[in-house]
Design an enzyme around this catalytic site. Structure first.
Site, PDB file in Angstrom:
ATOM      1  N   PHE A  93      29.206  32.467 -10.391  1.00  0.00           N
ATOM      2  CA  PHE A  93      29.196  31.734 -10.861  1.00  0.00           C
ATOM      3  C   PHE A  93      30.714  32.278 -12.767  1.00  0.00           C
ATOM      4  O   PHE A  93      30.076  33.222 -12.584  1.00  0.00           O
ATOM      5  CB  PHE A  93      28.398  31.497 -11.607  1.00  0.00           C
ATOM      6  CG  PHE A  93      28.083  29.433 -12.093  1.00  0.00           C
ATOM      7  CD1 PHE A  93      29.227  28.966 -11.405  1.00  0.00           C
ATOM      8  CD2 PHE A  93      27.842  30.169 -13.335  1.00  0.00           C
ATOM      9  CE1 PHE A  93      29.037  27.804 -12.318  1.00  0.00           C
ATOM     10  CE2 PHE A  93      28.140  28.754 -14.634  1.00  0.00           C
ATOM     11  CZ  PHE A  93      28.191  27.832 -13.463  1.00  0.00           C
ATOM     12  N   THR A 143      -3.286  -6.137   0.108  1.00  0.00           N
ATOM     13  CA  THR A 143      -3.225  -4.765   0.275  1.00  0.00           C
ATOM     14  C   THR A 143      -3.241  -3.684   1.077  1.00  0.00           C
ATOM     15  O   THR A 143      -3.293  -3.307   2.295  1.00  0.00           O
ATOM     16  CB  THR A 143      -2.444  -3.416  -0.876  1.00  0.00           C
ATOM     17  OG1 THR A 143      -3.997  -3.049  -1.228  1.00  0.00           O
ATOM     18  CG2 THR A 143      -1.993  -3.866  -1.604  1.00  0.00           C
ATOM     19  N   ASP A 144      -5.142  -3.831   1.486  1.00  0.00           N
ATOM     20  CA  ASP A 144      -6.037  -3.388   2.544  1.00  0.00           C
ATOM     21  C   ASP A 144      -5.586  -4.247   4.076  1.00  0.00           C
ATOM     22  O   ASP A 144      -5.574  -3.072   4.929  1.00  0.00           O
ATOM     23  CB  ASP A 144      -7.181  -4.030   2.845  1.00  0.00           C
ATOM     24  CG  ASP A 144      -7.908  -3.357   3.535  1.00  0.00           C
ATOM     25  OD1 ASP A 144      -8.604  -2.526   2.953  1.00  0.00           O
ATOM     26  OD2 ASP A 144      -8.968  -3.976   4.520  1.00  0.00           O
ATOM     27  N   LYS A 153       0.541  -0.937  -0.259  1.00  0.00           N
ATOM     28  CA  LYS A 153      -0.200  -0.057   0.272  1.00  0.00           C
ATOM     29  C   LYS A 153       1.177   1.347  -0.194  1.00  0.00           C
ATOM     30  O   LYS A 153       1.934   1.680   0.858  1.00  0.00           O
ATOM     31  CB  LYS A 153      -0.924   0.179   1.121  1.00  0.00           C
ATOM     32  CG  LYS A 153      -2.459   0.679   0.820  1.00  0.00           C
ATOM     33  CD  LYS A 153      -2.719  -0.133  -0.092  1.00  0.00           C
ATOM     34  CE  LYS A 153      -4.654  -0.148   0.539  1.00  0.00           C
ATOM     35  NZ  LYS A 153      -5.411  -0.870  -0.529  1.00  0.00           N
ATOM     36  N   HIS A 173      16.816  29.824 -10.924  1.00  0.00           N
ATOM     37  CA  HIS A 173      16.645  30.819 -10.957  1.00  0.00           C
ATOM     38  C   HIS A 173      16.294  32.257 -11.320  1.00  0.00           C
ATOM     39  O   HIS A 173      15.153  32.326 -11.095  1.00  0.00           O
ATOM     40  CB  HIS A 173      17.619  30.608 -12.869  1.00  0.00           C
ATOM     41  CG  HIS A 173      18.301  29.797 -13.040  1.00  0.00           C
ATOM     42  ND1 HIS A 173      19.229  29.392 -12.654  1.00  0.00           N
ATOM     43  CD2 HIS A 173      17.970  28.632 -14.369  1.00  0.00           C
ATOM     44  CE1 HIS A 173      19.871  28.556 -13.204  1.00  0.00           C
ATOM     45  NE2 HIS A 173      19.252  28.097 -14.062  1.00  0.00           N
ATOM     46  N   ARG A 179      24.975  37.210  -7.365  1.00  0.00           N
ATOM     47  CA  ARG A 179      23.952  36.558  -7.960  1.00  0.00           C
ATOM     48  C   ARG A 179      22.759  36.197  -6.835  1.00  0.00           C
ATOM     49  O   ARG A 179      23.734  35.674  -5.630  1.00  0.00           O
ATOM     50  CB  ARG A 179      24.280  35.444  -8.971  1.00  0.00           C
ATOM     51  CG  ARG A 179      24.140  34.182  -8.472  1.00  0.00           C
ATOM     52  CD  ARG A 179      24.600  32.962  -9.323  1.00  0.00           C
ATOM     53  NE  ARG A 179      25.188  32.199  -8.783  1.00  0.00           N
ATOM     54  CZ  ARG A 179      25.452  30.576  -9.059  1.00  0.00           C
ATOM     55  NH1 ARG A 179      24.762  30.417 -10.492  1.00  0.00           N
ATOM     56  NH2 ARG A 179      25.828  29.260  -8.865  1.00  0.00           N
ATOM     57  N   VAL A 186      27.089  25.650  -7.178  1.00  0.00           N
ATOM     58  CA  VAL A 186      26.224  24.514  -6.526  1.00  0.00           C
ATOM     59  C   VAL A 186      26.734  23.697  -5.927  1.00  0.00           C
ATOM     60  O   VAL A 186      26.766  22.949  -5.116  1.00  0.00           O
ATOM     61  CB  VAL A 186      24.570  24.413  -7.003  1.00  0.00           C
ATOM     62  CG1 VAL A 186      24.194  23.477  -6.177  1.00  0.00           C
ATOM     63  CG2 VAL A 186      23.954  25.906  -7.370  1.00  0.00           C
ATOM     64  N   GLN A 187      27.820  23.056  -7.546  1.00  0.00           N
ATOM     65  CA  GLN A 187      28.427  22.261  -7.354  1.00  0.00           C
ATOM     66  C   GLN A 187      29.266  22.054  -5.721  1.00  0.00           C
ATOM     67  O   GLN A 187      30.006  21.427  -5.068  1.00  0.00           O
ATOM     68  CB  GLN A 187      29.495  21.806  -8.120  1.00  0.00           C
ATOM     69  CG  GLN A 187      28.775  21.398  -9.814  1.00  0.00           C
ATOM     70  CD  GLN A 187      28.331  22.283 -10.389  1.00  0.00           C
ATOM     71  OE1 GLN A 187      27.868  23.715  -9.822  1.00  0.00           O
ATOM     72  NE2 GLN A 187      28.262  21.927 -11.542  1.00  0.00           N
ATOM     73  N   ASN A 244      18.734  24.411  -9.447  1.00  0.00           N
ATOM     74  CA  ASN A 244      19.363  25.888  -9.059  1.00  0.00           C
ATOM     75  C   ASN A 244      18.661  26.702  -9.831  1.00  0.00           C
ATOM     76  O   ASN A 244      18.180  26.748 -11.151  1.00  0.00           O
ATOM     77  CB  ASN A 244      20.713  26.007  -9.981  1.00  0.00           C
ATOM     78  CG  ASN A 244      21.220  26.980  -9.737  1.00  0.00           C
ATOM     79  OD1 ASN A 244      20.646  27.687  -8.820  1.00  0.00           O
ATOM     80  ND2 ASN A 244      22.437  27.768 -10.552  1.00  0.00           N
TER      81      ASN A 244
END
Ligand SMILES: O=c1[nH]c(=O)c2[nH]c(=O)[nH]c2[nH]1
Length: 300
Positions: free
Chosen positions: A160, A58-59, A11, A257, A177, A228-229, A255
């Protein structure tokens, strides 16, 4: 000829709220989670021979989640997921593995008249605390913890430049930025022998979640980000340093923008570079930066 290669079922999207009441202090604690529980084992004949005798409905899986939530702690989610998974594997002889995912939603206690209210909470954001647990007979318990949907933004302290340039490049270099992302982080624990092993040193799970969250927020704010890296790697390195039982940390960061808008066409308004104040948030496309950072094994 066809062969059933893998099969699992259960479930998904089982939602529950648990209220823990401290009778002495009258302080309540609430936990809202969404659970996915899938089981694996000798279930192939249900697919290949239409034999339902092996199918735990699944119930019933859904009912089990509610019953075990009543009978056991649902925090930390790593423990509840391991408890659920172990139950399915131990209860049914023909079930050999259980895959449990739990997503815990935020309900944060808020202050009234300057004091934390005993039974009132607010949803402060879409961030979730996640866990993925596999309990497999003979292989113990694997646990992956995570944070998803933690939205953060900084209005400076991000550059950057110096990136690869060729005939496809139009992006201008920037030394300042807006940087924004929705944090999606995972950390993989060492293998646990069984439920008792998970229960030993239980505070490790909340502590790691707090550490990941704090390190992510602090590094995002304080790092003079080259990309970011580079920033995400610094986060992962620190997490590995403070959580010895964690073998890998993964980040997946969009990222998001925010473009500068040239308004010079109107009365020569200056709104770019150091004069930028009004930006246009972009919904798509977005960068997507991922990494998995692993603990370096010491040489013997
Ligand atoms: O931090 C970034 N990393 C990139 O790889 C990239 N690519 C891009 O266009 N802007 C950015 N920013």
């Amino acid at each position: 000829m066809a062969t059933l290669s893998t099969a699992r079922y259960g479930k998904d999207n089982v939602r529950l709220l648990k209220v823990d009441r401290d009778d002495a202090t009258k302080v309540h604690t609430v936990t809202e989670t969404t659970v996915c529980a899938l089981i694996e084992g000798y279930i192939g004949v249900a697919y290949t021979k239409a034999d339902n005798s092996v199918v735990v409905a699944t119930d019933s899986v859904k009912n089990t989640i509610f019953i075990l939530a009543k009978q056991n702690p649902v925090n930390p989610p790593e423990l509840f997921a391991a408890t659920l998974g172990t139950h399915f594997v131990e209860k049914y002889k023909h079930i050999h593995a259980a895959h449990i995912k739990i997503s815990t939603h935020r309900w944060t206690r808020y202050d009234v008249n300057g004091k934390p209210h005993p039974h009132s909470f607010l949803r402060d954001g879409t961030e979730t605390r996640n866990v993925e647990v596999t309990v497999r007979e003979g292989s113990g318990i694997s646990i992956r913890s995570g944070i998803q949907g933690l939205s953060i933004l900084k209005s400076t302290g991000s550059a950057f430049h110096g990136f690869y340039k060729d005939e496809f490049t139009t992006l201008k270099e920037t030394w300042d930025r807006v940087l924004s992302t929705d944090v999606n982080a995972h950390w993989d624990w060492r293998n646990f022998a069984g439920l008792e092993d998970v229960k030993k040193g239980l505070p490790r799970f909340d502590k790691a979640w707090e550490n990941v969250r704090n390190i992510t927020l602090k590094t995002f704010a304080l790092d003079d980000s080259a990309s970011v890296q580079a920033t995400m790697y610094k986060m992962a390195e620190q997490i590995l340093a403070v959580t010895p039982e964690v073998s890998h940390v993964e980040y997946s960061l969009p990222n998001k923008h925010f473009f500068e808008i040239d308004l010079s066409w109107y009365e020569d308004l200056k709104n770019t570079g150091k004069d930028a104040e009004v930006y246009a948030p972009q919904s798509n496309p977005n960068g997507l930066i991922k990494c998995k950072v692993s603990r370096t094994m010491a040489k013997l």
